[in-house]
Each structure stands twice: as structure tokens, then as C-alpha cells.
Design a protein around this motif. Structure first.
Motif, PDB file in Angstrom:
ATOM      1  N   CYS A 563       0.814  -1.218   0.000  1.00  0.00           N
ATOM      2  CA  CYS A 563       0.000   0.000   0.000  1.00  0.00           C
ATOM      3  C   CYS A 563       0.846   1.266   0.000  1.00  0.00           C
ATOM      4  N   THR A 570      -4.765   2.991  -7.189  1.00  0.00           N
ATOM      5  CA  THR A 570      -5.467   3.941  -6.336  1.00  0.00           C
ATOM      6  C   THR A 570      -4.902   3.973  -4.920  1.00  0.00           C
ATOM      7  N   CYS A 572      -2.527   4.002  -1.725  1.00  0.00           N
ATOM      8  CA  CYS A 572      -3.456   4.464  -0.708  1.00  0.00           C
ATOM      9  C   CYS A 572      -3.378   5.986  -0.727  1.00  0.00           C
ATOM     10  N   PRO A 573      -4.454   6.675  -1.126  1.00  0.00           N
ATOM     11  CA  PRO A 573      -4.378   8.116  -1.382  1.00  0.00           C
ATOM     12  C   PRO A 573      -3.982   8.959  -0.181  1.00  0.00           C
ATOM     13  N   ARG A 576      -0.277   8.708   0.245  1.00  0.00           N
ATOM     14  CA  ARG A 576       0.417   9.466  -0.795  1.00  0.00           C
ATOM     15  C   ARG A 576       0.449  10.957  -0.453  1.00  0.00           C
ATOM     16  N   CYS A 618     -11.881   4.667  -0.517  1.00  0.00           N
ATOM     17  CA  CYS A 618     -11.732   4.586  -1.978  1.00  0.00           C
ATOM     18  C   CYS A 618     -11.865   3.161  -2.494  1.00  0.00           C
ATOM     19  N   GLY A 620      -9.580   1.189  -2.939  1.00  0.00           N
ATOM     20  CA  GLY A 620      -8.398   0.794  -3.699  1.00  0.00           C
ATOM     21  C   GLY A 620      -7.765  -0.456  -3.118  1.00  0.00           C
ATOM     22  N   GLU A 624      -6.451  -3.788  -4.827  1.00  0.00           N
ATOM     23  CA  GLU A 624      -5.006  -3.783  -5.020  1.00  0.00           C
ATOM     24  C   GLU A 624      -4.217  -4.450  -3.910  1.00  0.00           C
ATOM     25  N   CYS A 837     -12.831   6.336  -7.832  1.00  0.00           N
ATOM     26  CA  CYS A 837     -12.085   5.276  -7.144  1.00  0.00           C
ATOM     27  C   CYS A 837     -12.774   3.922  -7.243  1.00  0.00           C
ATOM     28  N   THR A 865      -4.696   8.497 -11.931  1.00  0.00           N
ATOM     29  CA  THR A 865      -4.898   9.181 -10.662  1.00  0.00           C
ATOM     30  C   THR A 865      -5.217   8.191  -9.554  1.00  0.00           C
ATOM     31  N   SER A 866      -4.965   8.626  -8.348  1.00  0.00           N
ATOM     32  CA  SER A 866      -5.505   7.964  -7.171  1.00  0.00           C
ATOM     33  C   SER A 866      -6.841   8.643  -6.884  1.00  0.00           C
ATOM     34  N   CYS A 867      -7.215   8.815  -5.619  1.00  0.00           N
ATOM     35  CA  CYS A 867      -8.481   9.467  -5.294  1.00  0.00           C
ATOM     36  C   CYS A 867      -8.420  10.957  -5.618  1.00  0.00           C
TER      37      CYS A 867
END
Length: 935
Positions: A563, A570, A572-573, A576, A618, A620, A624, A837, A865-867
Motif C-alpha cells: 500500500c 489507487t 493508498c491516497p 500518498r 476509496c 483501492g 489492489e 475510485c 490518478t488515485s483518489c
């Protein structure tokens, strides 16, 4: 939610002395954490061990890192430098002051393209480094499976290897020098030993040379003649042909000095790669034939066994890829790669396999995208294995034994019988090319796992010695293998390791207990699941039976840190945006696990609340995370209990009950909008955003009650953006469908976000009651808002409602499958597409792209993009506004600013469109509106 009166599970260290914490906070430019939850999040890595650190320091500069070490030395406190914490052997845990250099000390300091060299700080992630090197046509080729999160400092400490070591060597072959700081306060440039050196460093090198001369014969006799040998310190590199003191630090696991800067040897990026997937009916055959395959000169030969193939097929992120390159039902496969001028040898591999009695067994893969996807499956090997549900898990302790290739088949066969004798089985994968197979026996470390681990380790050790191999072939020693150094190196070399440590770390403060003076691998007081470990989950609000309970679902996190990736997917927003372990899927899972087992005491409940605060649900991680940690669902479970105990805020009620009062608010839109504006701040919404506007022209159409498709119009598209619902209705009719758009149905999403699970169930039951009979007749259910529609396929199944609506489709999914009579005119426009997401989590972005591709002339570019950062109400909340915008600025908003002003922006999520408007001043549209304009 969390137990307050359960007995505390024993921990190895109480809260550290306040004078140390006070000094660190006063004297350092650093983040300093001594609370139980923060220390708990650093108490584990990807191994079976858990040791509570004394405290955690995240230095903002190299000077701060040195100062932290100096203070710890003065106070007599052990020190543990730490990277991503993805170690499988327990190198990254200890009762010490953790120095986490990943957040700030992560820069590329220098690149010399001509000499193919680079100087980097220890916290830089391998994939990040390679992304920066790509513009020079270079890469750092020690391509470990954890490349998305592994740091160069951690890789240096572990002497990491990677899939292509047969072509490029290990870390020790690719590190030129290390600038390091010792506990004695010295800053030395560890490098080649053939230079004229003076001062204290020169004296140290002289002692090293003397030790090497003294022990040269013992080193020659004891060190195995295999590429993969990473046990102890690299004494064999103190003499020719290497004679490099930096290689002493490579593989030292932070036990000798703190590596401030690492000087790397780079390689040219291969211009062409060819991949052959060799299928074998028997595992033994794959092992036996590897020795012939490597003679073709491949850059990698990697094994994947039947167990890993089967588990990968059950993971949404990997299912399609596995089915694309696996043919039939092989017992094992070998991934054989050839690079550049050797790429043509793929044909030779096909012929060789035929000559060896397996004609037609090679799947040739030349497509770069598919090659990358295949390697992603292989790189996720450990996580895929750890996706097994239940208390029995594959355990890493003998997975790095390396034996000469001619013995590989016999070794694996004998070891399989050892597993059987101990009532278990092993899972096999990884580096067949160099005789290092990752094998993890499936053990229950809560019960009899320690005893079986000891028995298996002793027999494996004897076998590896018999074959003149290496017991520690890749992932290092740590807590799990340090005790096995002595049986292989003998008393003289074991003493020499201690002698070197005493020169650099005379007080024994650098990561104690690893390599020198180790503990027993099966000391259960060091385990994550210590004697007496118990979790105390509350009565669940959702169904967790698939995992055996809420606590078992939380424990699926194996701490590998997948993660922590930045450049794909995505997840982990929030990490990030913050780069804090606290706001990481792994960090949240650890906080939950520690709280549920009462290891955080009275801090537990609020610690979990704080850790989940920036989770934007999200999903993700649902797709993932290879072990299937679904933090969005776990957050719903936590909130259900927390809100039941502490009550709802006014904002919770405004958000949660929105679908209930929406019909009245829309009818009185001017008044409702005025009240929203007046009470926005007092409810806790950010003054920097306008709340969505109620519309008096809300969507009222119901269509035909006997229609052949149901258009599920959610609260947001009905009352805030009715033009989306009208467009979808129009497009479906144009495609030849009779549309039914029932009123009064809600998925319950807003209730779930507020922790009101019972209210969400009421709405869900109502929807199931209305739609299930239509579904039974074959009428498709089509939705517009991803977060609402996917509730039918996700949360509905764990709220005791069955899976009768699991076949519901997003608008674009439906049209991608059944476009009907839809005819669209050409539109010569650029389109920038941003995925919600949940569209990414449920892998429906290809459907959006396919539908947009039905419009002639559109040139569609999907933003990676992520979230977006809005995430329903999250981005509207005052305390979350800044981090919401930071998420948007990671890639979404810069991509929009860099796009053509004439480009159409498409985003199917309500919150995504609002974030784009607030952050860029441009308007995005739902795909339904674009299609309507092309009718």
C-alpha cells in the motif's frame, strides 16, 4: 467498540523515559512519536515478529538523523534505521529508537549518465529512483519484488537481489560506496580499500585487511560458491577482486553504521525483452530442467507453482492477467526472460523445451504491457501466498535457501517430504535461475507453529549444508535466520563478525540481536502472536464470516507494505498525501489489530479513530491489496460501534439522513440552499467550498413500469445534477430500451459513511424488495453514481441481504456490453477521463473507455490518478479540506491544467466533478451527457 477490560497482551517494552523524548523533541528537526499507537505501527514488519520500539523519529534532514543517533548513544538507547518495513526476517523491528528516513531523506542527489552512477539518500524508493533514471535511458537493476515500496537504504541493509540477479548480480555487486555515520560520531566514506587512507578510517581499513588476511583460508572454506549468499557480513568482499569496505555495510542490516548516502552502479535500460512462459505438468520436472534453461543466457528464470496460480486467480487485480498467460492446469510454470540481443533466443527456448520432451509448452509473450502485468503477478508472490484465509499462513524462515542448480530438483523433493512429515505443505515460487526458491510452509503461529518451524529449519539446514548451498540466500538474517549463521560459518568466522561489530559499534546499540548475538528464531515472546494473544472483536455489524471474524479480516495484513506505492493504482491516497505510516492501509490495519487485542490499552479506541480519519473509503485496497484488506469496509464496522457509543454529530445527521430529507429540500430549494450556506460552518463544513445546490427541477421521470431496463437514479443525480439522469434516460431510449426509473430507492451509502448500518440496512432491504423480482425476470439494473451502484455489489452482500443485486451494472458497463441500437455522431474532441475510485476498484474503467470509443473522432486520454480527494463528504469537511486538495494535486489537477483548454473533462463521480470544479475552475461531465451530445 474496543475491549477496555480484557487482559493486556504482554509487550516487550513500556513507554520510553520522558527525558529521551524531551531531548529529541527539543534538539531535532524531526517528527518524534512516543505514543503507544505510533510505536505499535512500527513494531512489526512483514515477518512473524513484533517488538515494541522505544520511540520513532522521522528526521527532516541528514543532520537531524545524525543528531538522533548521537542522542541515543549518549542515553544508551538502541538504534534501528528503518526503510519501508517490508522485511520478512525481522530486521526492521526491535526494542530501539526507530529512525524512519522514508518521508524526508529520499532524494536523488546526483546522476552521472556517462559513468552510469548515482548518489541517493537511503529513503528513496526503487521505483521512484528508476522513474527518474528513465529519462537518461538508465535503471538500477536490482529489481526486487517490492520495488514499489522498497527503499535503497533497506535494500542495501538486506543485500537485496531481485529477479534478474542472474544477469546483474545482487545489491553488493551494484553498490560502489556508502557514506555512513557511526555511533562513535564518525562520518566515513566506505569504499574501495586499495587507496592510501589515513586517520581513524584508515586505521579501521587496516584492521579489516588484517582480519581478512588472518581468516582468508577460513573464508574460502566456509563461504558457499553460489551467487545468492547474504548471511552475516560480506567478509569475502574484503579481499580481491572486490576489496570494498562499502560491501561490509551491504547486508549488515543496520548493525554497523547508519547509511546516509549510497553510491550506485547503474545499467542501461534494455530496449527489448521477450518472455517465455514454460508450462510443466510436474513441479519436479520444472526444477530438474531449470539447469538446462539457464544455459540459454536468460536475464531471469522465475518459478510460479500451482498454489500461487490458484490464489492469484482469486484476486481481482490478477485474475485477468493469470488467465491470459496460463494455459490449462500446469503444476508449475517458469517465466523465462531474454533481453536485448538475446531476445531472439526465445525461439531457442521453444526448441529446447521440445527437445526435453515438452513440445508446445511455451507461451511466447512479446507484448510489453502483458509482460509488465505478468511480472506484477510474480512480484506479488508473497502477498498472494498470504491471501490464504484462516490461522494457517505461509511462514518465511527457510524461503531463501540457495543450492546449486544441479541439486535443485532433489532438494525441493526432499524438503517437500519434510513438510509432509511435519503435517504441512509448502508454497513455492521465485528465483529458479539461481537456485533460490521461496518456500513457505503453512503454519499456525498461534498454536504449534513454533515447534514445527524449528523441526523443519533443522532438517533444511542440514540439507543445504550437504548440498554446499547458502541458508540465507536473499532476504537476510534478521531475527529468523541470524542464529543459523554459526552452524554455517563456524566459530572462527562467527567470532570475526562480532569483532567487526565491536570496532564500529562498541556499545552494541545498532539494531541489536541481528547477525551478532542473536536470539532464537522460535522465541515466542518475540512473535506477533505471543503466548496468550487474544483478540476481542465486538458483535459485528457486517458479515465477516468469509474470514472467520472481523479480527481475522484485520489480521490478513501481512505488513509487506504494498500500500506504500506511489506511481500506480489507487491505494493508498491518504498515505500518498501525508507519507505517514498512520494514514496507510497497513498502519490502519495494525492499529486495529493492536486495539482489538488490547495492546494499546485505553488509547485503543481513539487511536483507531485517528488512524481511520483520513481513510476516504476509496476501496483501492479492496482490489489492489493482494491479501484483500478492505479498509473501507473495516471503517464502516468501526464507525458503527463508535457512533453507537458516542452518538452522532449534527454533521453526521446532515450527511447520513440526506436521502430521507432530500425530496423536501429540493421542493424548497431556494430556502434549503440558503440554510445550507448559513449553517455550513457551524456544521463543520469548509468555508472554502460551496455545498452542492438543491434543484427544483430535480429528476421526476419514472418511465415505463414494465421497462426492459431499470435506471437507478441516486439521490445526488436526482436532486443535485438531474441533467445526468435525463441524459442517461435519453441515451438508453435511443439505444432501443424501454426505461423504468423507480423513485424512492436508496442504496444507503450516506448512512454507511456515518456509521448508521441499521439505517443503511433499512434502505437496502427496501431496494432489494423492489428490484429483486425484476432481476429474477432478467431485467438489468443500471446505475449512474459509482459509489451508490457498487454498494449493491459490495456492501449489500455483507448486510445479510444476499447477492441478488450483485449483477447490477454502471451505465457505461451496461452500454459496453449491450449497446443496442445506439448510433453516435462524430465528435473531433480531446477527452480527459478521470475514473472514480470505485470504478477503478471494480475494474470498470475499460468499460468507460470502450463506450467513449464508440463516439467517432474522440481522442480519449485516461488520467492515472488515485483518489480525487473529495470522496463524498470528506473534502467538504473543514478539517479535511487541506488534505483533500493535496490528494487532488498529486496528479488529477496538474493533469487538467496541462491539458488543452478545449478538452472535454469526463468524470462519472459526483464528488469527482465537484473537486475538479473547485480545484481547476473547469467543469467535468458524466459520460451520459457526453453520449447524449453525440446522439
Amino acid at each position: 467498540m474496543l475491549p477496555m477490560n480484557a487482559p493486556l497482551t504482554p509487550v516487550r517494552f513500556a513507554r520510553a523515559r520522558s527525558p529521551l523524548e524531551g531531548r529529541l523533541r527539543k534538539e531535532l528537526d524531526a517528527e518524534v512519536m512516543f505514543d503507544a499507537a505510533s510505536r505499535g505501527r512500527y513494531s512489526t514488519d512483514a515477518s512473524i515478529y513484533q517488538l515494541m520500539p522505544i520511540g520513532v523519529v522521522v528526521p527532516r534532514s541528514e543532520e537531524a538523523a545524525r543528531a538522533a543517533i548521537a542522542i541515543a548513544v549518549e542515553e544508551g538507547i538502541p538504534i534501528l534505521p528503518r526503510g519501508a518495513g517490508s522485511s520478512q526476517c525481522g530486521q526492521a523491528v526491535g526494542e530501539a529508537l526507530v529512525i524512519d528516513h522514508t518521508k524526508y531523506l529520499n532524494r536523488v542527489l546526483q546522476v552521472d549518465p556517462e559513468l552510469q552512477r548515482a548518489i541517493v539518500q537511503p529513503g528513496i524508493v526503487l521505483d521512484t529512483l528508476n522513474a527518474q533514471l528513465r529519462k537518461h535511458g538508465l535503471w538500477f537493476p536490482v529489481d526486487v519484488s517490492t520495488s514499489a515500496q522498497a527503499t535503497i537504504g533497506g535494500m542495501t541493509g538486506n543485500n537485496s537481489c531481485g529477479s534478474r540477479s542472474i544477469a546483474y548480480g545482487n545489491m553488493v555487486h551494484n553498490v560502489l560506496a556508502v557514506d555512513a555515520f557511526t555511533t562513535g560520531g564518525e562520518r566515513w566514506h566506505f569504499g574501495p580499500m586499495d587507496q592510501n587512507l589515513s586517520g581513524s578510517y584508515g586505521e579501521f581499513i587496516a584492521r579489516l585487511k588484517g582480519l581478512y588476511q588472518r581468516e582468508q583460508q577460513e573464508i574460502e572454506a566456509r563461504f558457499p560458491k553460489v551467487l545468492r549468499k547474504v548471511a552475516g557480513y560480506n567478509l569475502d568482499h574484503l579481499g580481491p577482486p572486490h576489496a570494498n569496505a562499502a560491501h561490509l555495510l551491504v547486508g549488515s542490516e543496520g548493525t554497523l553504521a547508519y547509511s546516509e548516502r549510497v553510491h550506485l552502479k547503474l545499467a542501461r535500460l534494455p530496449e527489448k525483452r521477450a518472455l517465455g512462459v514454460c508450462h510443466f505438468p510436474k513441479f519436479y520436472t520444472a526444477m530438474d530442467l531449470t539447469q538446462h534453461i539457464v544455459k540459454l543466457g536468460p536475464s531471469a528464470v522465475e518459478l510460479v507453482d500451482r498454489t500461487m496460480i490458484g490464489l492469484a486467480r482469486e484476486i481481482p487485480a490478477f485474475e485477468k492477467t493469470v488467465n491470459a498467460f496460463i494455459k490449462g492446469d500446469p503444476d508449475a510454470i517458469l517465466l523465462v526472460e531474454f533481453a536485448d540481443e538475446r531476445a531472439g533466443r526465445l525461439k531457442d527456448l521453444v526448441q529446447l523445451m521440445a527437445d526435453l520432451g515438452l513440445p508446445g509448452s511455451v507461451v511466447e509473450v512479446m507484448d510489453e504491457k502483458l509482460q509488465k502485468q505478468i511480472w506484477e503477478v510474480r512480484k506479488a508472490g508473497l502477498n498472494i501466498m498470504m491471501s490464504m484465509k484462516g490461522d494457517g499462513k505461509p511462514v518465511s524462515f527457510i524461503e531463501d535457501c540457495a543450492v546449486p542448480l544441479e541439486h535443485l530438483a532433489e532438494y525441493t523433493d526432499r524438503l517437500t517430504r519434510v513438510f509432509e512429515k511435519n503435517g504441512t505443505r509448502g508454497t513455492w515460487y521465485a528465483h529458479a535461475s539461481v537456485g533460490t526458491l521461496h518456500v513457505q510452509p503453512i503454519l499456525d503461529m498461534r498454536r504449534d507453529g513454533a515447534e514445527k518451524m524449528r523441526a523443519i529449519a533443522e532438517e533444511a539446514c542440514a540439507m543445504v549444508k550437504e548440498y554446499k548451498g547458502a541458508y540465507s540466500g536473499e532476504h537476510g538474517d534478521g531475527l529468523v535466520r541470524s542464529e543459523w549463521i554459526a552452524p554455517f560459518f563456524g566459530p572462527r568466522l562467527t567470532a570475526a563478525l562480532g569483532e567487526i561489530k565491536s570496532w564500529l559499534d562498541p556499545k552494541g546499540l545498532m539494531n541489536p540481536g541481528k547477525i551478532v548475538n542473536p536470539s532464537r528464531m522460535d522465541d515466542r515472546t518475540l512473535f506477533r502472536f505471543k503466548p496468550g494473544y487474544e483478540s476481542h472483536p465486538p458483535k459485528p455489524a457486517l458479515d465477516w464470516s468469509e474470514w472467520g471474524g472481523y479480527d481475522k479480516a484485520v489480521e490478513m495484513c501481512n505488513n509487506n507494505g504494498h500500500c506504500r506505492k506511489f506511481d500506480a493504482g489507487t491505494m493508498c491516497p491518504s498515505y500518498r498525501a501525508t507519507q505517514d505510516e498512520k494514514h496507510l492501509t497497513r498502519g490502519r490495519a495494525n492499529t486495529l489489530r493492536l486495539a482489538l487485542s488490547n495492546q494499546l490499552g485505553a488509547e485503543g479506541e481513539e487511536a483507531v479513530k485517528a488512524a481511520l480519519d483520513l481513510c476516504v473509503s476509496c476501496k483501492g485496497c479492496k482490489r489492489e491489496c493482494p491479501t484483500g484488506v478492505d479498509m473501507a469496509r473495516m471503517k464502516v464496522e468501526f464507525l458503527a460501534h463508535y457512533k453507537a457509543k458516542h452518538g452522532l454529530t449534527a454533521r453526521d445527521r446532515a450527511i447520513g439522513y440526506l436521502p430521507r430529507y432530500a425530496p423536501w429540500a429540493a421542493r424548497l430549494a431556494p430556502v434549503a440552499n440558503a440554510l445550507s450556506s448559513i449553517f455550513k460552518s457551524s456544521l463543520g463544513f469548509s468555508p472554502k467550498r460551496d455545498l452542492p445546490k438543491w434543484r427544483t427541477d430535480f429528476f421526476r421521470q419514472e418511465g415505463q413500469s414494465d421497462g426492459d431496463v431499470v435506471l437507478l437514479v441516486d439521490t445526488f443525480n436526482r436532486y443535485f445534477e438531474p441533467e445526468n439522469a435525463r441524459a442517461a434516460f435519453h441515451v438508453l431510449e435511443a439505444a432501443g430500451y424501454r426505461v423504468h426509473a423507480p423513485r424512492g430507492l436508496c442504496c444507503g451509502r450516506t448512512f454507511l459513511s456515518a456509521g448508521l448500518v441499521d439505517e443503511a440496512k433499512k434502505e437496502a432491504r427496501k431496494m432489494v424488495g423492489a428490484l429483486a423480482p425484476l432481476v429474477a425476470k432478467g431485467v438489468p439494473i443500471v446505475g449512474l453514481e459509482p459509489s451508490c451502484l457498487f454498494s449493491l455489489r459490495d456492501e449489500f452482500t455483507v448486510m445479510g441481504l444476499g447477492d441478488r443485486l450483485k449483477g447490477a451494472l454502471l451505465f457505461e458497463e451496461f452500454l459496453a456490453q449491450k449497446p443496442g441500437k445506439l448510433k453516435l455522431k462524430a465528435m473531433e474532441r480531446q477527452v480527459l477521463l478521470h475514473g472514480h475510485c470505485h470504478q477503478k476498484a471494480f475494474d470498470v474503467m475499460p468499460a468507460v473507455e470502450k463506450v467513449l470509443g464508440m463516439v467517432p473522432g474522440l481522442k480519449v486520454s485516461t488520467v492515472q490518478t488515485s483518489c480525487c480527494g473529495m470522496a463524498g463528504s470528506f473534502g467538504y469537511e473543514a478539517e479535511h479540506y487541506d488534505v483533500s486538495m493535496k490528494m487532488a494535486e498529486l496528479s488529477l489537477l496538474p493533469s487538467i491544467r496541462n491539458s488543452s483548454k478545449d478538452a472535454l473533462l469526463v468524470a462519472d463521480g459526483t464528488s469527482c466533478r465537484h473537486q475538479i470544479s473547485d480545484g481547476s475552475g473547469r467543469q467535468a461531465v458524466h459520460v451520459a451527457r457526453l453520449l447524449e451530445s453525440a446522439l
